[in-house]
Design a protein around this motif. Structure first.
Motif, PDB file in Angstrom:
ATOM      1  N   SER A 922       0.839  -1.282   0.073  1.00 57.37           N
ATOM      2  CA  SER A 922       0.070  -0.113  -0.032  1.00 57.37           C
ATOM      3  C   SER A 922       0.961   1.206  -0.138  1.00 57.37           C
ATOM      4  CB  SER A 922      -0.972   0.216   1.176  1.00 57.37           C
ATOM      5  OG  SER A 922      -0.254   0.083   2.390  1.00 57.37           O
ATOM      6  N   ASP A 923       0.364   2.425  -0.556  1.00 54.27           N
ATOM      7  CA  ASP A 923       1.048   3.795  -0.495  1.00 54.27           C
ATOM      8  C   ASP A 923       0.812   4.191   0.889  1.00 54.27           C
ATOM      9  OD1 ASP A 923       1.533   3.379  -2.989  1.00 54.27           O
ATOM     10  OD2 ASP A 923       0.082   4.625  -3.660  1.00 54.27           O
ATOM     11  N   TRP A 944      -1.455   8.293   7.138  1.00 55.38           N
ATOM     12  CA  TRP A 944      -2.411   7.860   6.047  1.00 55.38           C
ATOM     13  C   TRP A 944      -1.975   6.513   5.271  1.00 55.38           C
ATOM     14  CZ3 TRP A 944      -1.325   7.075   0.702  1.00 55.38           C
ATOM     15  CH2 TRP A 944      -2.691   6.744   0.017  1.00 55.38           C
ATOM     16  N   ARG A 945      -2.708   5.586   5.267  1.00 55.56           N
ATOM     17  CA  ARG A 945      -2.298   4.295   4.810  1.00 55.56           C
ATOM     18  C   ARG A 945      -3.420   3.967   3.746  1.00 55.56           C
ATOM     19  NH1 ARG A 945      -0.077  -1.530   7.130  1.00 55.56           N
ATOM     20  NH2 ARG A 945       0.531  -2.393   4.972  1.00 55.56           N
ATOM     21  N   ASP A 946      -3.103   3.845   2.500  1.00 51.59           N
ATOM     22  CA  ASP A 946      -3.800   3.209   1.514  1.00 51.59           C
ATOM     23  C   ASP A 946      -4.671   1.861   1.708  1.00 51.59           C
ATOM     24  OD1 ASP A 946      -5.668   3.646  -0.559  1.00 51.59           O
ATOM     25  OD2 ASP A 946      -4.299   3.477  -2.151  1.00 51.59           O
ATOM     26  N   GLU A 947      -5.723   1.625   1.089  1.00 52.84           N
ATOM     27  CA  GLU A 947      -6.286   0.283   1.131  1.00 52.84           C
ATOM     28  C   GLU A 947      -5.033  -0.856   0.882  1.00 52.84           C
ATOM     29  OE1 GLU A 947      -8.626  -2.105  -1.850  1.00 52.84           O
ATOM     30  OE2 GLU A 947      -9.797  -0.215  -1.035  1.00 52.84           O
ATOM     31  N   PHE A 948      -5.192  -1.873   1.816  1.00 57.99           N
ATOM     32  CA  PHE A 948      -4.439  -2.946   1.472  1.00 57.99           C
ATOM     33  C   PHE A 948      -4.698  -4.335   1.570  1.00 57.99           C
ATOM     34  CE2 PHE A 948      -3.507  -2.165   5.655  1.00 57.99           C
ATOM     35  CZ  PHE A 948      -3.348  -3.462   6.678  1.00 57.99           C
ATOM     36  N   ASP A 965      -9.331  -1.452   4.821  1.00 58.51           N
ATOM     37  CA  ASP A 965      -9.786  -0.220   4.220  1.00 58.51           C
ATOM     38  C   ASP A 965      -8.687   0.958   4.362  1.00 58.51           C
ATOM     39  OD1 ASP A 965     -11.150   1.578   2.494  1.00 58.51           O
ATOM     40  OD2 ASP A 965     -12.991   1.399   3.751  1.00 58.51           O
ATOM     41  N   THR A 966      -8.781   2.081   3.722  1.00 55.75           N
ATOM     42  CA  THR A 966      -7.890   3.319   3.718  1.00 55.75           C
ATOM     43  C   THR A 966      -8.172   3.650   5.328  1.00 55.75           C
ATOM     44  OG1 THR A 966      -8.028   3.729   1.471  1.00 55.75           O
ATOM     45  CG2 THR A 966      -7.283   5.456   3.077  1.00 55.75           C
ATOM     46  N   PHE A 967      -6.855   4.140   5.796  1.00 57.50           N
ATOM     47  CA  PHE A 967      -6.912   4.486   7.308  1.00 57.50           C
ATOM     48  C   PHE A 967      -6.140   5.760   7.526  1.00 57.50           C
ATOM     49  CE2 PHE A 967      -5.055   4.658  11.556  1.00 57.50           C
ATOM     50  CZ  PHE A 967      -5.978   4.397  12.376  1.00 57.50           C
ATOM     51  N   GLU A 968      -6.674   6.660   8.215  1.00 55.86           N
ATOM     52  CA  GLU A 968      -6.222   7.956   8.451  1.00 55.86           C
ATOM     53  C   GLU A 968      -6.027   8.113  10.053  1.00 55.86           C
ATOM     54  OE1 GLU A 968      -7.114  10.942   5.294  1.00 55.86           O
ATOM     55  OE2 GLU A 968      -9.187  10.029   6.134  1.00 55.86           O
ATOM     56  N   GLN A 969      -4.993   8.543  10.645  1.00 57.92           N
ATOM     57  CA  GLN A 969      -4.949   9.065  11.934  1.00 57.92           C
ATOM     58  C   GLN A 969      -4.098  10.109  12.394  1.00 57.92           C
ATOM     59  OE1 GLN A 969      -4.424   5.688  14.725  1.00 57.92           O
ATOM     60  NE2 GLN A 969      -3.112   6.587  15.851  1.00 57.92           N
ATOM     61  N   GLY A 995     -11.787   4.078  13.146  1.00 53.21           N
ATOM     62  CA  GLY A 995     -11.686   2.657  13.377  1.00 53.21           C
ATOM     63  C   GLY A 995     -11.065   1.926  12.293  1.00 53.21           C
ATOM     64  N   GLN A 996     -11.715   0.600  11.933  1.00 55.88           N
ATOM     65  CA  GLN A 996     -11.026  -0.156  11.033  1.00 55.88           C
ATOM     66  C   GLN A 996     -12.142  -0.964  10.337  1.00 55.88           C
ATOM     67  OE1 GLN A 996      -8.850  -4.247  11.452  1.00 55.88           O
ATOM     68  NE2 GLN A 996      -7.386  -2.664  11.637  1.00 55.88           N
ATOM     69  N   ARG A 997     -11.900  -1.057   9.135  1.00 60.29           N
ATOM     70  CA  ARG A 997     -12.938  -1.775   8.216  1.00 60.29           C
ATOM     71  C   ARG A 997     -12.347  -2.679   7.282  1.00 60.29           C
ATOM     72  NH1 ARG A 997     -15.860  -1.531   3.404  1.00 60.29           N
ATOM     73  NH2 ARG A 997     -18.287  -1.610   3.716  1.00 60.29           N
ATOM     74  N   GLN A 998     -12.847  -4.250   7.557  1.00 60.18           N
ATOM     75  CA  GLN A 998     -12.221  -5.254   6.527  1.00 60.18           C
ATOM     76  C   GLN A 998     -13.148  -5.772   5.573  1.00 60.18           C
ATOM     77  OE1 GLN A 998     -10.544  -8.146   9.007  1.00 60.18           O
ATOM     78  NE2 GLN A 998      -9.336  -6.633  10.135  1.00 60.18           N
TER      79      GLN A 998
END
Length: 1024
Positions: A922-923, A944-948, A965-969, A995-998
């Motif tokens: 992921s980017d 930021w981490r893109d979907e992986f 899913d894409t994550f931002e913190q 949060g997190q989504r799978q």
């Protein structure tokens, strides 16, 4: 500046950086990259820390990034992984809101080598407690190190070596990450620091403490020093989540409309024939409460008996204990839809709105979980560093380390599950179009309940109890002899080493029905052992109010629905089993075992290396050339204690169990391989500010431990084979070869200020021997299939009788009719006694199993076996910019990493074939805004981490990937230096409560959605 060698003294990079950091030393095996004498900079605040890290990068050969402590006992982040994510090319996996494993340039934890003071760290990580109930049965077989076990306050610095070097141990294709701890003789003076923290997690209860202390003492002669670090941290947290156990994948056929829908059902956006369709098995809404206690101790003693000899002994201990209680409200789908709307996705079609009518009520369950794990790390080391003369330095290092991870509950269990349930789910509807899928249910307690139309305690009974006991223990013994010879024009490093690793993985699972899957005995739970609660009420970011318009469509007409989660029943699973188990002749000690693993992997690695540093000038530009060759010979022994399965029993509509024999047999296999790993690093100082690098190397990583297991495991089908269920098997391969990567790195760096720099790099990794999957279909252990439709079998007869009676041939009816036919003495009327109701089926579920018998065909398992048959290319760009605006106090740190590869997952690929794809690709991007002046320091960090892709195959006989899913913190740190001794700070972690989504092949195939909360950490640090 050209490196000089008139005296071979402790101004080599290891000691220079040690002075520069005041408390940090790079160990000899990782410290021979210097080309010039680094400038000694006074450590002061965040800006000083960034300056130190920048200088390490500048002075090293190859591509090296670093993080340095702001001051003694004060690392930039509260978690080591959270700090590592600020480095270009590094991303992290979060577990319960904290960084755990790292991914470097697209390579996950199994492909990165973690060292502590230059020594390889053992890995043990049974990640049972993640907030996701599916992970309760996780087994420990990873090589990945869990950074959450190490307190950041005891660390003086971290280096990330992204390019291969002969002097660096093998095992990291992504990177070798070295963690440095305090060395007392490097600082040369007495120092101490005490830290106190108050931690408030908004998802937890109250405020929890963290205490830490670090001290370094040196005698007056500066030849004896002792450093000691200790910390204790407690954290209370929790989360809310939605989960789906699996999506049944199938290629849609012309008859599937009739298979999955009731007569006259309304169907919208029906899939086309041949299209992939994913049908959810269930839906669960849950909460969990977690507690973690982490203890760290580090002791280092250094002694110089003579001027040129330094003896160092060190010990590290870490313990991380976690406990969690979880409640999941859930319903299962019968997949007999009265109405269904598919999403219209042309690649993977998913039912996103549907309802089904279950006469008499189906199980409405409440999974109560008690989870407990303990991780421990013990490491002891000795090092002798001897300067023979001005030209020759010899070093000896020996260490022994052990990491354990596993169950910490009663009888050593990781997880104890006790299902409370009611046979009360009548008509039910689900909506998967919202952020969190939801369900609404009509309560039908007319058959097994008090018939008042309300789901209350009288309707609740025991259903099933399960336990999981999983452990991983890894022991690493290592010894190394290194040397450095210096002449006027070159430096030669050389060394030999031996490393022995033994990893043991064990697992034991149990499962037994109490009141039965159909809840045969509502009211069997004594009063006071459980209470009614509201799971949905705990959710904060989503409205859990059920399916919109459910009441208007409910059956029978005029019925009122309740939202899934609005009525919940909670109890302590250990207490429930203690009181209810004896009613069924069971206890925690006597639950029947249905799963067993015992695997040992032994690896012995003999290594030797030589590396030369050459110094030239091209025009007026200094050029450093570091060339090396590393040789390694690896011997692998894999031993598995295999318990042979005796039979697979069909327990109810879509439930199977595996009965095991009481004895085991040991199966062993051996393999060996040798590797030559060359490396070449060129560094050209074009100007005093501009630097260009070129690195070419070969590195390797070894297969994951579970891929080397010598056993064969079997999994029963998720539904009858007559209706498409597929039993699966998994076998390891001890003869796998290591992954080999040929690496190319080109980078340019511009240092235009004391704390300002820009860098741009390109990297490429050509990897062969990636582990792919070889798949075969074959019978195993002589196991027979009790649920086939082969001619002459009971199941085939049952299907024919259902057709004659005009009833659907679905899972419920097929099992019920098969049980009737297999037990003629109990059903003298034969097929005429069959009733097409859920109540009758539940009675049969509770009283009967369908056993394999003579004449049944052998089960044909889809058996997967790892094989070293894949290759791939991964490349990308890394950009970093660190800048401070003069003496204004303002600055920023920014990086972006672009990762590309030819090994992505094809979501439209055939569901009958395992795919090869790289997990974690992921980017990533990071931006840190900084203000530091007059004792005030502020950082606002955005990550930021893109979907992986997280998993290639989720299991359950379905080839479903798992994407995160894409994550931002956003994190904030504000600190103020009251005086030179006292500093106070406030951290706000996950400010926006991400949060997190799978999800799986489609974003509508949502597996897991988790709500998370922000965390506050108020700290005080006193130096003296």
């Amino acid at each position: 500046m050209k490196k000089t060698h008139k005296q071979f003294n402790k101004t080599l990079l290891a000691s220079s950086i040690g002075v520069m950091l005041g408390s940090m030393t790079i160990t000899p095996a990782l410290a021979q990259e210097s080309e010039v004498e680094p400038e000694i900079i006074e450590v002061k605040g965040v800006r000083g820390s960034l300056s130190q890290s920048m200088n390490i990068k500048r002075q090293s050969s190859g591509v090296v990034d670093a993080i340095s402590a702001v001051d003694m006992g004060k690392f930039p982040d509260t978690n080591l992984a959270e700090s590592l994510q600020r480095i270009t090319g590094v991303s992290i996996n979060r577990v319960n809101g904290e960084g755990s494993e790292v991914t470097v340039r697209g390579f996950g934890g199994n492909f990165n080598l973690i060292t502590l003071n230059g020594r390889q760290m053992p890995a043990a990580n049974v990640s049972t407690i993640t907030g996701n109930p599916v992970d309760k049965g996780t087994t420990g077989s990873s090589r990945s190190f869990d950074f959450s076990n190490i307190a950041s306050e005891g660390v003086s610095g971290i280096e990330v070596y992204k390019t291969g070097q002969a002097s660096v141990p093998s095992g990291g294709i992504g990177a070798t990450i070295n963690i440095n701890t305090l060395k007392p003789l490097d600082s040369g003076k007495n120092r101490a620091s005490i830290g106190v923290k108050a931690v408030k997690d908004e998802s937890g209860d109250g405020v929890t403490p963290e205490l830490s202390g670090v001290t370094s003492w040196v005698n007056d002669d500066a030849n004896l020093g002792i450093s000691l670090f200790g910390s204790y941290q407690e954290r209370d947290s929790g989360s809310r989540h939605m989960s789906v156990e699996q999506y049944q994948l199938r290629e849609w056929s012309a008859t599937d409309i009739d298979t999955f829908t009731a007569p006259g059902a309304e169907v919208i956006n029906a899939p086309t024939v041949g299209q992939i369709v994913a049908i959810p098995s269930n839906i669960g809404l849950g909460t969990n409460k977690d507690n973690r206690e982490r203890t760290n101790l580090m002791l280092t003693v250094q002694y110089e008996p003579v001027e040129d000899l330094t003896l160092t002994a060190d010990a590290t201990y870490a313990k991380n204990e976690q406990n969690s209680s979880s409640l999941i409200d859930g319903i299962w789908f019968s997949q007999q839809f009265n109405s269904v709307e598919f999403d219209g996705n042309p690649v993977v079609s998913t039912p996103v709105k549907f309802s089904e009518d279950i006469e008499g009520g189906k199980d409405f369950f409440f999974q109560n979980l008690a989870l407990a794990t303990k991780d421990e790390l013990k490491s002891f080391g000795f090092n002798a560093d001897y300067y023979v003369n001005d030209s020759l330095n010899l070093r000896f290092d020996a260490a022994s380390s052990q990491a354990t991870s596993g169950g910490n509950g009663p009888l050593g269990n990781n997880a104890i599950r006790f299902n409370l349930a009611g046979a009360t789910a009548g008509w039910q509807a689900a909506d998967f179009t919202s952020d969190i899928p939801q369900a609404s249910i009509v309560i039908d307690d007319s058959v097994k309940g008090n018939n008042n139309g309300i789901f209350d305690k009288a309707d609740v009974g025991s259903q099933v109890v399960q336990t999981d006991k999983s452990n991983q223990e890894t022991d690493v013994d290592q010894v190394r002899f290194d040397g450095t010879f210096v002449s006027d024009n070159y430096t030669v490093d050389f060394g030999v080493g031996y490393l022995s690793t033994e990893m043991r993985q064990t697992r034991e699972s149990t499962s037994e029905a109490l009141g039965g899957w159909g809840i045969d005995a509502p009211g069997d739970i004594p009063e006071g052992l459980f209470q009614r609660v509201c799971t949905a009420c705990a959710f904060e970011d989503h409205d859990i109010s059920g399916v919109e318009g459910a009441d208007a469509n409910a059956l029978p007409a005029g019925s009122t629905t309740i939202a899934l989660g609005s009525v919940s029943f909670s109890g302590d699973p250990v207490e429930l089993l203690r009181e209810v188990g004896p009613l069924y002749g069971l206890s925690l000690e006597t639950l029947p075992i249905n799963g067993f693993d015992n695997n040992i992997i032994e690896e012995d690695i003999l290594s030797a290396y030589a590396e030369i540093d050459l110094y030239y000038e091209v025009g007026d530009m200094p050029l450093s050339i570091v060339a090396g060759l590393r040789y390694e010979k690896t011997d692998v022994t894999s031993t598995s204690n295999q318990i042979v399965p005796l039979r697979i029993v069909w327990e109810s509509d879509n439930d199977f169990r595996t009965d095991l024999s009481e004895s085991s047999e040991a199966i062993s296999a051996e393999h060996d391989y040798s590797n030559f790993l060359p490396s070449l690093d060129l560094a050209l100082d074009v100007t005093d500010e501009f630097k260009a690098r070129l690195s070419i190397s070969k590195t390797l990583a070894r297969p994951a431990y579970n891929q080397l297991f010598n056993s064969t495991t079997v999994s029963a089908p998720a539904r009858p084979t007559a209706l498409g269920g597929i039993p699966t098997g998994n076998s390891g391969n001890a003869r796998l070869n290591p992954l080999e990567s040929t690496n190319f790195d080109l980078s340019f760096e511009y240092y235009y200020g004391e704390t300002s720099a820009i860098s741009l790099g390109y990297y490429r990794k050509d990897v062969k021997n990636f582990v792919g999957i070889a798949q075969t279909t074959l019978p195993l252990f002589g196991l027979l299939d009790p649920s086939s439709d082969s001619p002459g079998t009971i199941t085939a007869q049952a299907a024919a009788e259902l057709a004659n009676l005009g009833f659907d041939n679905n899972e419920r009816n097929l099992f019920t009719m098969s049980a009737i036919l297999q037990n003629p003495a109990d059903f003298p009327g034969g097929v005429s006694e069959f009733q097409n109701t859920q109540a009758f089926a539940d009675q049969v579920f509770s009283a009967y199993d369908v056993f394999p018998e003579a004449g049944d065909p052998e089960l044909n398992f889809q058996v997967t076996r790892p094989t070293s048959n894949q290759s791939a290319v991964i490349d990308g760009l890394e950009f970093a910019w660190q800048h401070f605006f003069g003496e204004s106090g303002f600055g920023y740190q920014f990086n972006y990493t672009l990762v590309d590869g030819d090994i992505g997952y094809d979501v439209g690929g055939a569901i009958s074939v395992d795919q090869f794809a790289l997990e974690g690709l992921s980017d990533t991007a990071n931006l840190v805004l900084i203000y530091e002046k007059d004792g005030l320091s502020t950082r606002i960090a955005y990550n930021w981490r893109d979907e992986f892709l997280s998993q290639v195959n989720r299991g359950f006989g379905n080839r479903n990937p798992v994407f995160v899913d894409t994550f931002e913190q956003v994190d904030i740190n504000v600190s103020y230096e009251i005086n030179e001794q006292l500093n106070v700070s406030l951290d706000i972690i996950n400010l926006t409560e991400e949060g997190q989504r799978q999800f799986g092949r489609s974003r509508n195939n949502v597996f897991f959605v988790q709500e998370a909360d922000r965390r506050f950490v108020l700290s005080a640090n006193y130096n003296f």
